[in-house]
Each structure stands twice: as C-alpha cells, then as structure tokens.
Design a protein around this motif. Structure first.
Motif, PDB file in Angstrom:
ATOM      1  N   ALA A 197     109.322 -23.346 -29.660  1.00 25.69           N
ATOM      2  CA  ALA A 197     109.549 -22.447 -28.529  1.00 25.69           C
ATOM      3  C   ALA A 197     111.050 -22.192 -28.456  1.00 25.69           C
ATOM      4  O   ALA A 197     111.846 -23.120 -28.563  1.00 25.69           O
ATOM      5  CB  ALA A 197     109.053 -23.062 -27.222  1.00 25.69           C
ATOM      6  N   ARG A 219     113.371 -29.211 -19.715  1.00 24.43           N
ATOM      7  CA  ARG A 219     113.539 -27.929 -19.028  1.00 24.43           C
ATOM      8  C   ARG A 219     114.915 -27.793 -18.374  1.00 24.43           C
ATOM      9  O   ARG A 219     115.568 -26.753 -18.520  1.00 24.43           O
ATOM     10  CB  ARG A 219     112.435 -27.749 -17.984  1.00 24.43           C
ATOM     11  CG  ARG A 219     112.428 -26.386 -17.303  1.00 24.43           C
ATOM     12  CD  ARG A 219     111.927 -25.331 -18.245  1.00 24.43           C
ATOM     13  NE  ARG A 219     112.969 -24.404 -18.662  1.00 24.43           N
ATOM     14  CZ  ARG A 219     112.795 -23.477 -19.589  1.00 24.43           C
ATOM     15  NH1 ARG A 219     111.643 -23.372 -20.214  1.00 24.43           N
ATOM     16  NH2 ARG A 219     113.776 -22.679 -19.924  1.00 24.43           N
ATOM     17  N   LEU A 259     117.475 -26.947 -21.082  1.00 24.04           N
ATOM     18  CA  LEU A 259     117.389 -25.559 -21.516  1.00 24.04           C
ATOM     19  C   LEU A 259     117.996 -24.616 -20.486  1.00 24.04           C
ATOM     20  O   LEU A 259     118.706 -23.662 -20.832  1.00 24.04           O
ATOM     21  CB  LEU A 259     115.931 -25.181 -21.784  1.00 24.04           C
ATOM     22  CG  LEU A 259     115.241 -25.895 -22.951  1.00 24.04           C
ATOM     23  CD1 LEU A 259     113.769 -25.496 -23.032  1.00 24.04           C
ATOM     24  CD2 LEU A 259     115.942 -25.585 -24.271  1.00 24.04           C
ATOM     25  N   ARG A 275     107.119 -26.602 -29.716  1.00 27.95           N
ATOM     26  CA  ARG A 275     106.281 -25.835 -28.786  1.00 27.95           C
ATOM     27  C   ARG A 275     105.433 -26.778 -27.941  1.00 27.95           C
ATOM     28  O   ARG A 275     104.822 -27.713 -28.440  1.00 27.95           O
ATOM     29  CB  ARG A 275     105.388 -24.856 -29.556  1.00 27.95           C
ATOM     30  CG  ARG A 275     104.624 -23.911 -28.641  1.00 27.95           C
ATOM     31  CD  ARG A 275     103.932 -22.826 -29.433  1.00 27.95           C
ATOM     32  NE  ARG A 275     104.877 -21.931 -30.093  1.00 27.95           N
ATOM     33  CZ  ARG A 275     105.447 -20.870 -29.514  1.00 27.95           C
ATOM     34  NH1 ARG A 275     105.175 -20.594 -28.247  1.00 27.95           N
ATOM     35  NH2 ARG A 275     106.265 -20.095 -30.194  1.00 27.95           N
ATOM     36  N   VAL A 313     114.620 -20.230 -26.712  1.00 26.09           N
ATOM     37  CA  VAL A 313     115.313 -19.620 -25.574  1.00 26.09           C
ATOM     38  C   VAL A 313     116.531 -18.895 -26.139  1.00 26.09           C
ATOM     39  O   VAL A 313     117.476 -19.545 -26.597  1.00 26.09           O
ATOM     40  CB  VAL A 313     115.762 -20.675 -24.541  1.00 26.09           C
ATOM     41  CG1 VAL A 313     116.548 -20.012 -23.418  1.00 26.09           C
ATOM     42  CG2 VAL A 313     114.567 -21.438 -23.989  1.00 26.09           C
ATOM     43  N   VAL A 348     116.087 -31.026 -28.723  1.00 25.23           N
ATOM     44  CA  VAL A 348     116.549 -29.646 -28.545  1.00 25.23           C
ATOM     45  C   VAL A 348     117.528 -29.317 -29.666  1.00 25.23           C
ATOM     46  O   VAL A 348     118.373 -30.144 -30.021  1.00 25.23           O
ATOM     47  CB  VAL A 348     117.256 -29.454 -27.182  1.00 25.23           C
ATOM     48  CG1 VAL A 348     117.723 -28.011 -27.002  1.00 25.23           C
ATOM     49  CG2 VAL A 348     116.349 -29.859 -26.024  1.00 25.23           C
ATOM     50  N   GLU A 357     108.696 -27.260 -23.889  1.00 28.47           N
ATOM     51  CA  GLU A 357     109.683 -26.479 -23.138  1.00 28.47           C
ATOM     52  C   GLU A 357     109.595 -26.688 -21.623  1.00 28.47           C
ATOM     53  O   GLU A 357     110.549 -26.360 -20.901  1.00 28.47           O
ATOM     54  CB  GLU A 357     109.554 -24.986 -23.473  1.00 28.47           C
ATOM     55  CG  GLU A 357     108.221 -24.350 -23.117  1.00 28.47           C
ATOM     56  CD  GLU A 357     107.225 -24.413 -24.265  1.00 28.47           C
ATOM     57  OE1 GLU A 357     106.363 -23.515 -24.329  1.00 28.47           O
ATOM     58  OE2 GLU A 357     107.281 -25.366 -25.062  1.00 28.47           O
TER      59      GLU A 357
END
Length: 305
Positions: free
Chosen positions: A162, A288, A291, A279, A164, A144, A282
């Motif tokens: 991906a 998860r 995030l 990608r 956020v 991350v 996520e």
C-alpha cells in the motif's frame, strides 16, 4: 489446510528468484525453505516451482497460489491492525527505511511531529536506497519504506504493498562555475551530450532517472565518476570533473563551492517519492500515525521544474 507461514515463504521465493536469497531474507536455512515449499506442494497437490537457469520460477499453479497468498497475507496484516487497535496498542516501535535525503527532509521532521503528538511511538531508522527499501518491507525487516520510483519498482497496483504518495521534485543541473552553459537561466541536457558525467551507481533509482532524462534528450551519458553521495557528486562538479543531475532537495543547505546550479529546460528529470507498507498494515495503530506524519512533513516539498 494451507499454512499461511508457507505462503510467506512462497512469496519470498517469488520475489528473490532463488531459494538461497529467500532464505537469507527470512533468516532461515535454504534447506528449511525447501522443506516448507515441499510441504506446501503436498498441501496443495501441485508443483509450484520449477528451475530456471540458476534460480527458480513459479509454475502456473504457483502464480495462482501467489495471487491468493498476497490477499491472505494482506488480510492477516489487517487482522493484526484491528487487534492492536482493539487492545489500544498504539505504543511500540516502527521500523522505517529511507534514503539519506528522505531522512533529512521528511523522516526527521516526521519524528519530531510524532514526539509531540504520539510520544508512545518509537521510530527506528535505517538508511537504505529506494531500490533496497521495498524488499526490506516485503521481507518483514521493516514496517515502512520511504522509497523512490525506479525502473523495475513494484507497480502502484501491486497487491503486496500500500502506497502513500509524498512529493515529486525536479533534478537540477550542477556545473562548474566556469561552464559556458552556467550563464543562462536553464540548461538543455542535449547540450551536455559530449560532457563527462558524475552520478550514482547503477541500481540507485537516481541513476535510472539520470539515464532516462538523457535518453529523452537523445544521448547516452558518458558516466566517468560514480558516487551515491550527492555531496561528493557536487564536489566533483566543483572540481571540474564533469556535470551532474542532482535532486533539488539534496542541494538544500549544501556548500556549492565553484559550482552553478541551473534548472533543466524541456522535459525535466523528476524524483517521485512515496511511503510504502505491506498491504493491510496501512491502518495499523502504530503505522498510520507514522504515515500521516510523513505526509505532513512532505507537504510543500513538491516543486515544479
């Protein structure tokens, strides 16, 4: 049959523009990378790379294969995530790279949240500026990235990542306490055009934000003093060495001796912060929750100018 491991090497070469840099990122020797690329060209029956100056670039066939490589590698990330979820494997380590203020304001509180709700997830933190963190994720050295928008950053629709969105914050002007513009409610950057400036080094995303804000105000800042540490930047402003633009969250809790801090009038310089993963990853059962914790910690940090 195309070996997906070679697709990862192709993407690394496309990202880093040289075989040597891609090899270093993948912890391989340049000869091993060259051999894998030669094998990939044999598998596909096409020339995928051509020399360009001191580096390499993809041919038209290479660009076609790279687009499929991004899709294949994202699907492999999804497969790994689903297998981990099937196995109930929500325990393990997640490697997060972030810039210093992001660690203090977002990542550290997120780790506290995870300790309460997901004690089986361990987070390993690495300090890296926003322009360094995304390549670390793409190269597989981190899971991350807590990153900042900057010139040359991968676009939001980049198929490799991906995102956020987390928060956006303005930059404030930091001036010596005796500065004549420090008495008003806000500072116009155009009025600082003739000042000496203090700011981050080129390559730091905040350097790009500063340059863009000054360009919009009609001038190029005369950068006299450089530091990536905002405490040093503020200290220099307090010593009368120049003026600076500093992200608002970086000023929180900082000793502001002999300085005044004022918002910027007109179009404000803004730092936009987001989390990014490869990608397909996520929804990984380890990633998860990280995030989600980052998003929860960032809620409320966004401020207007």
């Amino acid at each position: 049959m195309i070996d997906p491991r070679r697709l990862r090497i192709l993407r690394a070469v496309a990202d880093h523009r040289t075989v040597t840099a891609a090899a270093a990122a993948l912890y391989l020797t340049p000869s091993a990378v060259s051999q894998q690329l030669a094998a990939l060209e044999q598998e596909t029956g096409h020339t995928l790379l051509t020399r360009s100056g001191r580096g390499v670039r993809l041919t038209a066939a290479g660009d076609i294969l790279l687009a499929h490589a991004n899709a294949v590698l994202a699907q492999l990330e999804r497969a790994e995530a689903e297998l981990e979820a099937y196995a109930g494997g929500a325990a393990g380590e997640v490697r997060v790279v972030a810039f210093a203020t992001g660690i203090a304001e977002v990542l550290a509180p997120a780790i506290s949240r995870l300790a309460d709700g997901h004690p089986e997830i361990r987070v390993r933190v690495r300090d890296a500026e926003g322009d360094e963190s995304l390549p670390l994720v793409l190269d597989g050295e981190a899971d991350v990235a807590l990153a900042v928008e900057y010139r040359g950053a991968p676009r939001e629709d980049d198929r490799r990542l991906a995102r956020v969105p987390l928060y956006a914050e303005p930059f404030d002007a930091v001036l010596h306490a005796s500065h004549p513009l420090g008495q008003g409610p806000a500072v116009s950057l155009a009025e600082l055009a003739d000042s000496d400036w203090i700011g981050p080094y080129p390559g730091n995303p905040c350097h790009d934000v500063m340059l863009l804000a000054c360009e919009l105000a009609g001038f190029q800042p005369r950068l006299v003093h450089s530091s990536d540490d905002f405490r040093a930047v503020v200290a220099l402003a307090g010593a009368g060495a120049g003026v600076a633009l500093v992200p608002r969250s970086a000023l929180r809790g900082m000793e502001l001796k002999d300085t005044v801090v004022r918002p910027v009038s007109g179009p404000a310089a803004t730092r936009r912060v987001f989390a990014a993963v490869r990608r397909g990853a996520e929804h990984h059962p380890l990633i998860r929750p990280v995030l989600d914790a980052l998003a929860a910690s960032a809620a409320g940090l966004s401020t207007s100018g």
